[in-house]
Design a protein around this motif. Structure first.
Motif, PDB file in Angstrom:
ATOM      1  N   LEU A 142       0.813  -1.221   0.000  1.00 12.09           N
ATOM      2  CA  LEU A 142       0.000   0.000   0.000  1.00 12.09           C
ATOM      3  C   LEU A 142       0.843   1.267   0.000  1.00 12.09           C
ATOM      4  CD1 LEU A 142      -2.791  -1.199   2.424  1.00 12.09           C
ATOM      5  CD2 LEU A 142      -3.181  -0.303   0.118  1.00 12.09           C
ATOM      6  N   SER A 143       2.113   1.140   0.320  1.00 10.51           N
ATOM      7  CA  SER A 143       2.992   2.312   0.255  1.00 10.51           C
ATOM      8  C   SER A 143       3.341   2.686  -1.176  1.00 10.51           C
ATOM      9  CB  SER A 143       4.288   2.045   1.042  1.00 10.51           C
ATOM     10  OG  SER A 143       5.149   1.149   0.337  1.00 10.51           O
ATOM     11  N   THR A 144       3.132   1.744  -2.106  1.00  8.53           N
ATOM     12  CA  THR A 144       3.550   1.994  -3.495  1.00  8.53           C
ATOM     13  C   THR A 144       2.444   1.843  -4.520  1.00  8.53           C
ATOM     14  OG1 THR A 144       5.284   1.417  -5.104  1.00  8.53           O
ATOM     15  CG2 THR A 144       4.230  -0.409  -3.962  1.00  8.53           C
ATOM     16  N   ALA A 145       1.304   1.190  -4.141  1.00  6.20           N
ATOM     17  CA  ALA A 145       0.256   0.897  -5.126  1.00  6.20           C
ATOM     18  C   ALA A 145      -1.064   0.617  -4.418  1.00  6.20           C
ATOM     19  CB  ALA A 145       0.650  -0.323  -5.972  1.00  6.20           C
ATOM     20  N   ALA A 160      -3.596   2.459   4.200  1.00  9.31           N
ATOM     21  CA  ALA A 160      -4.334   2.854   2.996  1.00  9.31           C
ATOM     22  C   ALA A 160      -4.627   4.353   3.015  1.00  9.31           C
ATOM     23  CB  ALA A 160      -5.625   2.056   2.875  1.00  9.31           C
ATOM     24  N   ILE A 161      -3.565   5.161   3.082  1.00  7.93           N
ATOM     25  CA  ILE A 161      -3.732   6.612   3.172  1.00  7.93           C
ATOM     26  C   ILE A 161      -3.405   7.307   1.856  1.00  7.93           C
ATOM     27  CG2 ILE A 161      -3.430   6.794   5.669  1.00  7.93           C
ATOM     28  CD1 ILE A 161      -0.484   7.422   5.172  1.00  7.93           C
ATOM     29  N   ASN A 162      -2.600   6.667   1.037  1.00 10.23           N
ATOM     30  CA  ASN A 162      -2.282   7.216  -0.285  1.00 10.23           C
ATOM     31  C   ASN A 162      -2.837   6.358  -1.409  1.00 10.23           C
ATOM     32  OD1 ASN A 162      -0.693   9.470   0.655  1.00 10.23           O
ATOM     33  ND2 ASN A 162       0.928   8.007   1.145  1.00 10.23           N
ATOM     34  N   HIS A 163      -3.072   5.098  -1.093  1.00  8.14           N
ATOM     35  CA  HIS A 163      -3.617   4.157  -2.064  1.00  8.14           C
ATOM     36  C   HIS A 163      -4.775   3.401  -1.424  1.00  8.14           C
ATOM     37  CE1 HIS A 163       0.629   4.744  -3.360  1.00  8.14           C
ATOM     38  NE2 HIS A 163       0.058   4.805  -4.547  1.00  8.14           N
ATOM     39  N   LYS A 170      -9.663   4.582  -6.916  1.00 11.65           N
ATOM     40  CA  LYS A 170     -10.718   5.197  -6.115  1.00 11.65           C
ATOM     41  C   LYS A 170     -10.180   5.978  -4.914  1.00 11.65           C
ATOM     42  CE  LYS A 170     -14.320   1.867  -7.333  1.00 11.65           C
ATOM     43  NZ  LYS A 170     -15.323   0.876  -6.822  1.00 11.65           N
ATOM     44  N   GLY A 171      -8.854   6.040  -4.823  1.00 15.34           N
ATOM     45  CA  GLY A 171      -8.262   6.818  -3.749  1.00 15.34           C
ATOM     46  C   GLY A 171      -8.053   6.010  -2.484  1.00 15.34           C
ATOM     47  N   PRO A 172      -7.645   6.675  -1.405  1.00 15.37           N
ATOM     48  CA  PRO A 172      -7.362   6.001  -0.144  1.00 15.37           C
ATOM     49  C   PRO A 172      -8.603   5.329   0.441  1.00 15.37           C
ATOM     50  CG  PRO A 172      -6.481   8.238  -0.154  1.00 15.37           C
ATOM     51  CD  PRO A 172      -7.391   8.126  -1.336  1.00 15.37           C
ATOM     52  N   GLY A 173      -8.361   4.449   1.432  1.00 10.44           N
ATOM     53  CA  GLY A 173      -9.466   3.811   2.128  1.00 10.44           C
ATOM     54  C   GLY A 173      -9.733   2.399   1.639  1.00 10.44           C
TER      55      GLY A 173
END
Length: 274
Positions: free
Chosen positions: A82-85, A108-111, A267-270
């Motif tokens: 989740l840090s990269t994708a 899941a804050i950036n992806h 769809k963004g973070p979360g």
């Protein structure tokens, strides 16, 4: 629009199916493939596609990483993915471990973290009810031939003793069932994630071994909603997925998971159901 780059973690039957589908899809591009045994990948891919160590996954510029290997992968590498994708967790039974769920939600804050709907019919509607807080109860019942179960813990081997009549192997919170049947109840784990106002402790899972089910896996979903005009809102669906005896998943699973893969991402973070 550039093709979505896919990293695939696991090269079993489903991983092979997805890899071939990605290679054939006009809007998808293979970023990497990883497998616990690298020998399974030898001679099938150029070296540029083979990820020898998942710690190196950030070097492949994947847009979406898809796990179809084992629940332990999410615990060990989910936050790194989740840090990269964006990350599609193909073994959502991993999320029954509260620490794993919390760590992935926090990462899941950036992806986005994506959970496949699988055989969970009506998942989007249940997610909407959970978002509104109007979902009051959810039960998922899975019925399969005894040979289709891969069980652990105090259920290990119980299915082999089911001979002539259907036997309920488990009926209770999904959290308790996931470690006992990690390969069989990903649908229930997905249900618990969609029904987030209830979660793994309040969503009920029922596992039934039925020797008469030689051609089908049956998934029943029972939903309880708010009172309307003094009466409870209820939905009951039954899904019959063609399957052979001994098959852990039904024949429709591959295509269903591919649809989730195509839908996942962007769809963004979360946390998102797909």
């Amino acid at each position: 629009m550039s093709p979505k780059r896919i990293g695939i973690v696991g090269y079993g039957h489903l991983g092979q199916y997805l890899t071939n589908a990605v290679l054939d899809h006009p809007n998808l591009e293979l970023a990497f493939v990883w497998n616990r045994s690298l020998q399974a990948l030898e001679g099938k891919f150029d070296d540029q596609y083979i990820c020898q160590n998942l710690e190196q996954c950030t070097q492949f510029s994947a847009d979406l990483i898809v796990e179809v290997a084992h629940p332990i992968i999410s615990k060990q590498y989910g936050p790194l993915f989740l840090s990269t994708a964006d990350y599609l967790v193909g073994s959502p039974t991993a999320l029954a471990d509260q620490q794993v769920e919390d760590s992935l939600r926090s990462a899941a804050i950036n992806h986005g973290l994506y959970v496949p709907a699988g055989a969970f019919w009506g998942g989007e509607d249940i997610l909407k009810m959970a978002d509104r807080g109007s979902l009051k109860g959810l039960k998922v019942t899975m019925k399969k031939h005894p040979s289709c179960f891969k069980l652990e813990g105090n259920l290990k081997g119980v299915n082999a003793r089911v001979a002539t009549e259907a036997v309920t192997l488990y009926d209770g919170p999904v959290r308790g069932l996931c470690p006992l049947a990690p390969n069989n109840v990903n649908t229930m784990a997905g249900a618990a994630m969609a029904a987030h106002n209830l979660g793994f402790d309040k969503v009920r899972g029922c596992l039934i071994a039925d020797p008469s089910l030689r051609d089908w896996h049956i998934v029943e979903v029972e939903v309880l909603g708010p009172k309307v005009a003094g009466r409870d809102f209820q939905v009951h669906t039954v899904r019959r997925n063609p399957a052979d005896p001994g098959a852990v998943t039904g024949t429709a699973t591959n295509a269903s998971f591919l649809s989730s893969l195509v839908r996942a991402g962007g769809k963004g973070p979360g946390v998102h159901l797909c």
